[in-house]
Design an enzyme around this catalytic site. Sequence first.
Site, PDB file in Angstrom:
ATOM      1  N   GLU A 196      10.569 -22.303  38.304  1.00 29.91           N
ATOM      2  CA  GLU A 196       9.730 -22.243  39.440  1.00 29.91           C
ATOM      3  C   GLU A 196      10.106 -21.310  40.399  1.00 29.91           C
ATOM      4  O   GLU A 196       9.288 -20.431  41.028  1.00 29.91           O
ATOM      5  CB  GLU A 196       9.403 -23.538  39.870  1.00 29.91           C
ATOM      6  CG  GLU A 196       9.085 -24.569  38.635  1.00 29.91           C
ATOM      7  CD  GLU A 196      10.430 -25.460  38.219  1.00 29.91           C
ATOM      8  OE1 GLU A 196      10.074 -26.759  37.946  1.00 29.91           O
ATOM      9  OE2 GLU A 196      11.340 -24.829  37.961  1.00 29.91           O
ATOM     10  N   ARG A 249      27.727 -19.671  17.970  1.00 27.26           N
ATOM     11  CA  ARG A 249      28.757 -20.064  18.827  1.00 27.26           C
ATOM     12  C   ARG A 249      28.447 -19.567  20.305  1.00 27.26           C
ATOM     13  O   ARG A 249      28.594 -20.759  21.270  1.00 27.26           O
ATOM     14  CB  ARG A 249      29.949 -19.390  18.409  1.00 27.26           C
ATOM     15  CG  ARG A 249      30.792 -19.413  17.280  1.00 27.26           C
ATOM     16  CD  ARG A 249      32.141 -18.955  16.983  1.00 27.26           C
ATOM     17  NE  ARG A 249      32.959 -19.286  15.763  1.00 27.26           N
ATOM     18  CZ  ARG A 249      33.945 -18.541  15.573  1.00 27.26           C
ATOM     19  NH1 ARG A 249      34.442 -17.625  16.299  1.00 27.26           N
ATOM     20  NH2 ARG A 249      34.467 -19.049  14.411  1.00 27.26           N
TER      21      ARG A 249
END
Length: 352
Positions: free
Chosen positions: A52, A189
Site C-alpha cells: 500500500e 530454491r
Amino acid sequence: MDHTPWMQRCLQLARNGAGHVAPNPMVGAVLVQGDRILAEGWHRTYGGPHAEVECLNAFGDGPLPEDAVMYVSLEPCSHHGRTPPCADLLIERGVKHVVVAHVDPFPEVSGRGIARLREAGIRVDVGACEAEARWTNRRFLTSVEKQRPYIILKWARSADGFLDRHPRTERGVQRISSPTTDVLAHRWRSEEQAILVGSRTVVNDDPQLTVRLVEGRSPLRVVIDRNNAAVARSKVFDTSAPTLLFTAGRRPNVEAEQVIIATSENLLDRLMQELNARKIRSLFIEGGAELLGHFLERELWDEARVITGEAMFSAGTKAPSLGLAPLRTERSDTDIIQYFTNTNAPDPTWSW
C-alpha cells in the site's frame, strides 16, 4: 462492479516478491479510478515498505480522487512491526473504498485492519479472488495457521523410476535432470526459506544446496545428521550460506548452528517446532528416499515436484510413488516435470 481484473493484477504484482519478502507475505496493491490504474506497488523486500505504501508513493503526494478504489491482495496491517500500520496510512491519505482479497490470519492483524478502516468510514469489500490469493500466499498462511512451514518435496528420478544408480563408484551427484531443469530447480530454491537433506545425501552427493544458476537468495540449509556421518569438509558446511544442523551431539569442528536432538525425540515434530520458532515459512526437501519416506508416511507435505529424466539406471534406489494424479505436467528440455498437492487443488490457470 467486477473486482476480478484489478485483484488479479494485485496478485501478479505480489508474486514479484517471491524469494524476497519472507517471512512476510507477498502483497500487491493497485489504485484504480473507473477503468484505469492510477498507481500500483508491491512489497519488495522484508523490512521494506508494504504494498500500500509503495502504491501511494507511486501516486504521489496530491489528493486522491473521491472515487478512487484501493485494491490490496491481503488485509492492510494494523500494528507497528518493522513499518507503521498500513491501515492508518490509507485513512490519512483519504482513501474512500478498499477491496481486500482476504483477512490476514496473522494474530496481530486478524481483522483489525479491516475494522479500523470501517471505523474511519471507509467502505471495505472482502473476498475478491480469495482462493487465488490464498494460493499465492500458501507458504505464509500454512505457517500461521498450522504452525509449521509449507513443505515442498522434490526429487528427480530416472526414466525407469530410480533416484540413483547402484553401486556408486564415487561421491557426487548422479545426473538425472537436464541443465535447463537444473536452472529451474535453482529458481525453486531461491523462492523458499529453507532446504532440507539428510546425512545420507550429504555423504553420497556432497551437495552445496545454494542458489548459483539464477539470481536470488540461497535458503537456509538444514541437515539432519543424528549419527554424525557427514564430514566437516562437506559443502553444506561451507560459508556460502547459513546451515542449521540437527545432531545427537555437538560438533565443534562444523560451521553450522546446531540443534541437539535426543534419540528419544520425534525428529519431525522437533524439526517443525524449531523451524516454526525461526519463522521459516517454507521448507524445500531435496533429500533421498529415506527422508522423503518419513514425510510421506506422516502425510506431512503440501506439494511435490517430480522430475523424470531420460536416463535409464536399471537398478538402484526406487523413487517414491505418491499414488496421485499430477495436477500439472510440463516438459523442460528432455525432462518431464509433474506437480502434485496434498491439499485442495489449485485452479490450473494459477501461477505456481
